[in-house]
Design a protein around this motif. Structure first.
Motif, mmCIF file in Angstrom:
data_model
loop_
_atom_site.group_PDB
_atom_site.id
_atom_site.type_symbol
_atom_site.label_atom_id
_atom_site.label_comp_id
_atom_site.label_asym_id
_atom_site.label_seq_id
_atom_site.Cartn_x
_atom_site.Cartn_y
_atom_site.Cartn_z
ATOM 1 N N PRO A 77 0.957 -1.239 0.004
ATOM 2 C CA PRO A 77 0.074 0.043 -0.012
ATOM 3 C C PRO A 77 0.930 1.232 -0.048
ATOM 4 N N ILE A 78 0.283 2.289 -0.492
ATOM 5 C CA ILE A 78 0.968 3.560 -0.451
ATOM 6 C C ILE A 78 -0.060 4.628 -0.234
ATOM 7 N N TYR A 79 0.304 5.933 -0.066
ATOM 8 C CA TYR A 79 -0.513 6.934 0.295
ATOM 9 C C TYR A 79 -1.642 6.660 1.351
ATOM 10 N N SER A 80 -1.007 6.120 2.535
ATOM 11 C CA SER A 80 -1.735 5.700 3.767
ATOM 12 C C SER A 80 -2.885 4.729 3.240
ATOM 13 N N GLY A 81 -2.555 3.793 2.276
ATOM 14 C CA GLY A 81 -3.503 2.798 2.113
ATOM 15 C C GLY A 81 -4.567 3.313 1.081
ATOM 16 N N LYS A 82 -4.396 4.290 0.413
ATOM 17 C CA LYS A 82 -5.453 4.823 -0.671
ATOM 18 C C LYS A 82 -5.276 4.323 -1.723
ATOM 19 N N ALA A 83 -4.065 3.643 -2.101
ATOM 20 C CA ALA A 83 -3.687 3.085 -3.555
ATOM 21 C C ALA A 83 -2.803 1.999 -3.189
ATOM 22 N N PHE A 84 -2.556 1.237 -4.150
ATOM 23 C CA PHE A 84 -1.404 0.120 -4.007
ATOM 24 C C PHE A 84 -0.307 0.275 -5.180
ATOM 25 N N GLU A 85 0.684 -0.386 -4.990
ATOM 26 C CA GLU A 85 1.691 -0.490 -6.131
ATOM 27 C C GLU A 85 2.276 -1.885 -6.196
ATOM 28 N N LYS A 86 2.956 -1.951 -7.339
ATOM 29 C CA LYS A 86 3.371 -3.284 -7.413
ATOM 30 C C LYS A 86 4.962 -3.306 -7.926
ATOM 31 N N LYS A 87 5.660 -3.837 -7.079
ATOM 32 C CA LYS A 87 7.091 -3.809 -7.282
ATOM 33 C C LYS A 87 7.898 -5.061 -7.488
ATOM 34 N N ARG A 88 8.801 -5.133 -8.265
ATOM 35 C CA ARG A 88 9.527 -6.418 -8.333
ATOM 36 C C ARG A 88 11.199 -6.082 -8.468
ATOM 37 N N VAL A 89 11.952 -7.199 -8.065
ATOM 38 C CA VAL A 89 13.372 -6.953 -7.994
ATOM 39 C C VAL A 89 14.169 -7.451 -8.953
ATOM 40 N N LYS A 90 14.780 -6.628 -9.789
ATOM 41 C CA LYS A 90 15.231 -6.799 -11.251
ATOM 42 C C LYS A 90 16.604 -7.530 -11.041
ATOM 43 N N ASP A 91 17.274 -7.192 -9.802
ATOM 44 C CA ASP A 91 18.836 -7.814 -9.862
ATOM 45 C C ASP A 91 19.045 -7.902 -8.149
ATOM 46 N N GLY A 92 19.833 -8.935 -8.062
ATOM 47 C CA GLY A 92 20.246 -9.128 -6.635
ATOM 48 C C GLY A 92 19.263 -9.804 -5.695
ATOM 49 N N THR A 93 19.631 -9.875 -4.490
ATOM 50 C CA THR A 93 18.832 -10.506 -3.356
ATOM 51 C C THR A 93 17.576 -9.767 -3.122
ATOM 52 N N ILE A 94 16.440 -10.369 -3.111
ATOM 53 C CA ILE A 94 15.273 -9.815 -2.805
ATOM 54 C C ILE A 94 14.918 -9.647 -1.170
ATOM 55 N N PHE A 95 14.688 -8.524 -0.870
ATOM 56 C CA PHE A 95 14.573 -8.281 0.655
ATOM 57 C C PHE A 95 13.053 -7.707 0.810
ATOM 58 N N ALA A 96 12.265 -8.347 1.497
ATOM 59 C CA ALA A 96 10.818 -7.927 1.873
ATOM 60 C C ALA A 96 10.465 -8.061 3.195
ATOM 61 N N THR A 97 9.194 -7.237 3.674
ATOM 62 C CA THR A 97 8.881 -7.271 4.821
ATOM 63 C C THR A 97 7.442 -7.838 4.668
ATOM 64 N N ILE A 98 6.831 -8.424 5.270
ATOM 65 C CA ILE A 98 5.258 -8.962 5.274
ATOM 66 C C ILE A 98 4.586 -8.231 6.272
ATOM 67 N N ARG A 99 3.477 -7.452 5.896
ATOM 68 C CA ARG A 99 2.515 -7.049 6.745
ATOM 69 C C ARG A 99 1.664 -8.244 7.608
ATOM 70 N N PRO A 100 1.410 -8.324 8.897
ATOM 71 C CA PRO A 100 0.766 -9.090 9.270
ATOM 72 C C PRO A 100 -0.634 -9.330 9.020
ATOM 73 N N ASN A 101 -1.293 -10.483 8.994
ATOM 74 C CA ASN A 101 -2.794 -10.813 8.582
ATOM 75 C C ASN A 101 -3.093 -10.455 7.330
ATOM 76 N N ASN A 102 -2.182 -10.601 6.218
ATOM 77 C CA ASN A 102 -2.316 -10.515 4.856
ATOM 78 C C ASN A 102 -2.087 -11.532 3.933
ATOM 79 N N ILE A 103 -1.172 -12.217 4.364
ATOM 80 C CA ILE A 103 -1.086 -13.422 3.403
ATOM 81 C C ILE A 103 -1.180 -14.616 4.325
ATOM 82 N N GLU A 104 -1.986 -15.594 4.101
ATOM 83 C CA GLU A 104 -2.275 -16.827 5.018
ATOM 84 C C GLU A 104 -1.229 -17.592 5.159
ATOM 85 N N ALA A 105 -1.257 -18.036 6.396
ATOM 86 C CA ALA A 105 -0.294 -19.172 6.734
ATOM 87 C C ALA A 105 -0.499 -20.627 6.253
#
Length: 325
Positions: free
Chosen positions: A134-162
């Motif tokens: 999410p961006i702009y305090s949740g008013k919109a969403f963006e999609k990102k991808r890592v084109k080169d190197g190690t992928i680093f990401a943090t996961i917001r709780p309660n959004n991806i089902e275990a």
């Protein structure tokens, strides 16, 4: 193509946080046919390795050091940097928690990698991993991808089902002794101001109060409802500023961002700063005496009335349902 994914599991009071299991599920999505490795740090935590395997880890690295029993930025940075350098993963995942938000940018910067923070969705397109945030305090969403190197990401709780826990799964557990030196900060004691209960950032149901609760005692009906629902209690900044409750309960742009399955807003007007912290909840119920309150614009269900009349009635109805009345 398979990828090696390293997930840093987070422990609180000797137990794994739910976001660790959600990060493992994200790791399985990213890895494809590759390997998902979980790393957990501290002393006396070897018993947690089996749980991580049951939730999707193929291998668990137990980082042993009594200096890692309580989180410090220096200690965990040293330990997990050594784990990353040893494993050389294609991707590194952490929960988007206070710990993850502190540690992930430091690790990513040291390794010269980009960081995609606060991820709410993961998918694969044309062989590349695409992250939604999410961006702009949740008013919109963006999609990102890592084109080169190690992928680093943090996961917001309660959004991806275990992944469903599978007690039949087996995996490799490795003990890793790591030296941690030159700590600039040492935690002598942890004093918790918040009362015991459901963790607000990972709660599936939240009952929140605003200025409309009128006093500290006004939170009592909300706590009764939360107890019946197995929910966490939250608050708007207005309620915290008025000293009706502790700031640890604050939800909003300057507080915690939450995405529960059910959010019950009691006496909350719906200031934009508060909506930024809860508007992505799956179902929102608003209770307010003002029919023009902004909270009704984001609510799925609205009740116009006095919360001190409505909340006890809701609590009693839930009790009746439990006993089959």
């Amino acid at each position: 193509m398979g990828r090696k994914v390293l997930v840093f599991a987070e422990v609180r009071d000797g137990e794994l946080r739910n976001v660790s299991f959600e990060a493992l599920a994200a790791g399985k999505e990213i890895s494809g046919e590759g390997e998902v490795i979980a790393a957990v740090a501290g002393s006396g935590i070897g018993c947690l390795a089996e749980i991580l395997i049951q939730y999707g880890a193929d291998r668990v690295v137990v980082v042993k050091n009594d200096k890692l029993d309580t989180y410090t930025s220096d200690g965990f940075f040293q330990a997990y940097l050594q784990v990353i350098q040893s494993e050389q993963p294609d991707a590194v995942l952490l929960g988007h928690t206070a710990l993850g938000k502190d540690l992930s940018p430091r690790l990513a910067a040291r390794l010269g990698a980009g960081l995609i923070s606060d991820t709410t969705g993961i998918e694969e397109e044309d062989g590349e991993v695409v992250f939604t945030r999410p961006i702009y305090s949740g008013k919109a969403f963006e999609k990102k991808r890592v084109k080169d190197g190690t992928i680093f990401a943090t996961i917001r709780p309660n959004n991806i089902e275990a992944i469903t826990k599978d007690t039949s799964r087996s995996g490799v557990v490795e003990q890793k002794d790591i030296e941690v030196t030159d700590l600039r900060t040492i935690v002598k004691e942890v004093v918790r101001k918040a009362t015991a209960g459901v963790d607000l950032s990972e709660a599936k149901v939240i009952v929140a109060g605003g200025r409309g609760v009128k006093s500290e005692e006004g939170f009592e009906p909300l706590k009764d409802l939360a107890d019946e629902l197995g929910a966490a209690v939250g608050a708007s900044r207005g309620a915290c500023d008025a000293e009706y409750c502790d700031y640890s309960l604050q939800i909003g742009q300057t507080g915690k961002v939450v995405t529960p399955d059910l959010y019950i807003a009691c006496g909350i007007s719906g200031a934009i700063q508060h909506l930024a912290g809860m508007s992505n909840s799956k179902v929102i119920v608003a209770i307010n005496k003002d029919p023009e309150a902004n909270i009704f614009n984001v609510a799925d269900y609205g009740i116009v009335g006095d919360l001190f009349e409505i909340v006890p009635l809701l609590t009693q109805e839930i009790k009746n349902l439990k006993v089959g009345v």
